[in-house]
Design a protein around this motif. Structure first.
Motif, mmCIF file in Angstrom:
data_model
loop_
_atom_site.group_PDB
_atom_site.id
_atom_site.type_symbol
_atom_site.label_atom_id
_atom_site.label_comp_id
_atom_site.label_asym_id
_atom_site.label_seq_id
_atom_site.Cartn_x
_atom_site.Cartn_y
_atom_site.Cartn_z
ATOM 1 N N LYS A 75 26.590 3.753 -58.451
ATOM 2 C CA LYS A 75 26.327 2.719 -59.448
ATOM 3 C C LYS A 75 25.157 3.164 -60.311
ATOM 4 C CE LYS A 75 25.616 -2.274 -59.890
ATOM 5 N NZ LYS A 75 26.802 -2.428 -60.743
ATOM 6 N N ALA A 76 25.299 3.031 -61.622
ATOM 7 C CA ALA A 76 24.256 3.479 -62.545
ATOM 8 C C ALA A 76 22.943 2.750 -62.302
ATOM 9 C CB ALA A 76 24.702 3.259 -63.983
ATOM 10 N N LEU A 77 21.851 3.455 -62.513
ATOM 11 C CA LEU A 77 20.534 2.837 -62.426
ATOM 12 C C LEU A 77 20.415 1.709 -63.456
ATOM 13 C CD1 LEU A 77 18.287 6.050 -62.299
ATOM 14 C CD2 LEU A 77 18.896 4.583 -60.365
ATOM 15 N N PRO A 78 19.721 0.608 -63.128
ATOM 16 C CA PRO A 78 19.491 -0.444 -64.118
ATOM 17 C C PRO A 78 18.617 0.083 -65.252
ATOM 18 C CG PRO A 78 18.192 -0.839 -62.140
ATOM 19 C CD PRO A 78 19.125 0.290 -61.821
ATOM 20 N N VAL A 79 18.883 -0.390 -66.474
ATOM 21 C CA VAL A 79 18.240 0.168 -67.679
ATOM 22 C C VAL A 79 17.174 -0.773 -68.222
ATOM 23 C CG1 VAL A 79 18.623 0.963 -70.049
ATOM 24 C CG2 VAL A 79 20.343 1.408 -68.269
ATOM 25 N N ALA A 168 20.575 11.006 -64.721
ATOM 26 C CA ALA A 168 19.435 10.370 -64.050
ATOM 27 C C ALA A 168 19.862 9.687 -62.760
ATOM 28 C CB ALA A 168 18.779 9.361 -64.985
ATOM 29 N N THR A 169 21.046 9.076 -62.754
ATOM 30 C CA THR A 169 21.535 8.400 -61.553
ATOM 31 C C THR A 169 21.821 9.395 -60.442
ATOM 32 O OG1 THR A 169 22.485 6.585 -62.845
ATOM 33 C CG2 THR A 169 23.346 6.908 -60.630
ATOM 34 N N LYS A 170 22.442 10.516 -60.792
ATOM 35 C CA LYS A 170 22.693 11.531 -59.763
ATOM 36 C C LYS A 170 21.381 12.075 -59.210
ATOM 37 C CE LYS A 170 24.931 15.796 -58.468
ATOM 38 N NZ LYS A 170 25.817 16.942 -58.762
ATOM 39 N N VAL A 194 12.109 7.993 -68.109
ATOM 40 C CA VAL A 194 11.606 8.165 -66.749
ATOM 41 C C VAL A 194 12.586 7.430 -65.851
ATOM 42 C CG1 VAL A 194 9.756 7.520 -65.156
ATOM 43 C CG2 VAL A 194 9.197 8.392 -67.425
ATOM 44 N N ALA A 195 12.913 8.003 -64.697
ATOM 45 C CA ALA A 195 13.909 7.368 -63.835
ATOM 46 C C ALA A 195 13.589 7.589 -62.367
ATOM 47 C CB ALA A 195 15.305 7.920 -64.146
ATOM 48 N N SER A 196 13.927 6.591 -61.561
ATOM 49 C CA SER A 196 13.867 6.684 -60.111
ATOM 50 C C SER A 196 14.634 5.501 -59.553
ATOM 51 C CB SER A 196 12.416 6.652 -59.598
ATOM 52 O OG SER A 196 11.867 5.354 -59.738
ATOM 53 N N GLY A 200 14.337 2.372 -61.834
ATOM 54 C CA GLY A 200 15.553 2.347 -62.621
ATOM 55 C C GLY A 200 15.474 3.402 -63.711
ATOM 56 N N TYR A 201 16.242 3.207 -64.783
ATOM 57 C CA TYR A 201 16.264 4.135 -65.907
ATOM 58 C C TYR A 201 15.448 3.509 -67.032
ATOM 59 C CZ TYR A 201 18.278 6.898 -69.767
ATOM 60 O OH TYR A 201 18.459 7.700 -70.859
ATOM 61 N N VAL A 202 14.255 4.043 -67.271
ATOM 62 C CA VAL A 202 13.340 3.488 -68.275
ATOM 63 C C VAL A 202 13.451 4.344 -69.540
ATOM 64 C CG1 VAL A 202 10.995 2.779 -68.807
ATOM 65 C CG2 VAL A 202 11.804 2.728 -66.432
ATOM 66 N N ARG A 203 14.092 3.792 -70.540
ATOM 67 C CA ARG A 203 14.354 4.513 -71.789
ATOM 68 C C ARG A 203 13.198 4.292 -72.756
ATOM 69 N NH1 ARG A 203 19.283 3.484 -76.015
ATOM 70 N NH2 ARG A 203 19.614 5.667 -76.605
#
Length: 244
Positions: A75-79, A168-170, A194-196, A200-203
């Protein structure tokens, strides 16, 4: 159902004499159903031939069969989106977030990020020892074999956001990974992230000046959680489809 992994890499010959070498221009990869292989391959070649960095001297396309039973669904990281006024502010925001995720790393990040600019892959930096763990420091570690689940796109246009969130999710799910920081090397694309798993996925909408061809990524890793071999094996060999 069987799938096919498609990978494209395009490069130029630059320099003269002993200084002559290949310089990366463009890359893309997909995991697609059999009926989409031809169309996606054509789109990848078109993308390589129309890149803003110039005409390629070499285009390599690799096609590899992938069995459905070997694929992991994530499942994709929350954005989260962060708007900033300047790229300097964007970098400071990114460094602060990564510093929160990996204590003690904040002050080293500007230097480490600059070291990634000439690399094709990512730096694998161990926060436990302060050492780089890529087997080849010039090439870096590449996360490969991934795509968005149910993706039907076959055109040659680069979708920075979709490709980035899949990667980033992988990476966030790889053994021992604490966080990732990334800036695209496409001159016209100034957004980074930045992601973890925790962040999550911080755009971050500006992380460099428009026209800047420099970009890179750092995978922050903790050797107390997993071995470098486990992490690299997952990043480079595990087949992943992400629910975007």
């Amino acid at each position: 159902m069987d799938y096919y992994s498609l990978k494209m890499r395009a490069s130029q010959q630059v320099g003269e004499g002993e200084q002559r070498h290949e310089q990366h221009i463009s890359g893309a990869e997909r995991i697609v159903a059999r009926e989409n292989v031809e169309a996606v391959c054509s789109a990848m070649v078109r993308r390589a031939m129309t890149h803003s960095k110039g005409d390629p001297d070499f285009i390599n396309v690799k096609i590899e069969k992938v069995h459905e039973c070997d694929i992991q669904i994530l499942k994709a990281l929350p954005v989260t989106r962060v708007d900033v006024d300047t790229w300097q502010e964007g970098l400071e925001k990114a460094f602060g977030l990564v510093g929160d995720a990996a204590a003690g790393i904040r002050e080293r990040l500007p230097e480490l990020l600059r070291e990634t600019f000439p690399m094709r892959g990512a730096m694998l930096y161990d926060i436990a020892t302060g050492k780089r763990l890529e087997p080849d420091h010039e090439r870096g570690v590449r996360a490969t074999y991934m795509d968005a689940l149910h993706s039907s796109e076959v055109d040659g246009c680069k979708n920075h956001f979709n490709e980035a969130i899949v990667l980033a999710t992988k990476v966030a799910n790889a053994p021992g990974i604490v966080a990732e920081i990334c800036i695209s090397d496409d001159p016209e694309y100034v957004t980074g992230y930045v992601a973890s798993k925790e962040l999550g996925y911080v755009r971050i909408m500006k992380m460099k000046e428009a026209g800047d061809e420099n970009g890179g990524r750092i995978f922050l890793f903790d050797s107390r959680r997993a071995s470098a071999e486990e992490c690299i094996d997952y990043l480079q060999k595990k087949k992943v489809l992400v629910e975007v």
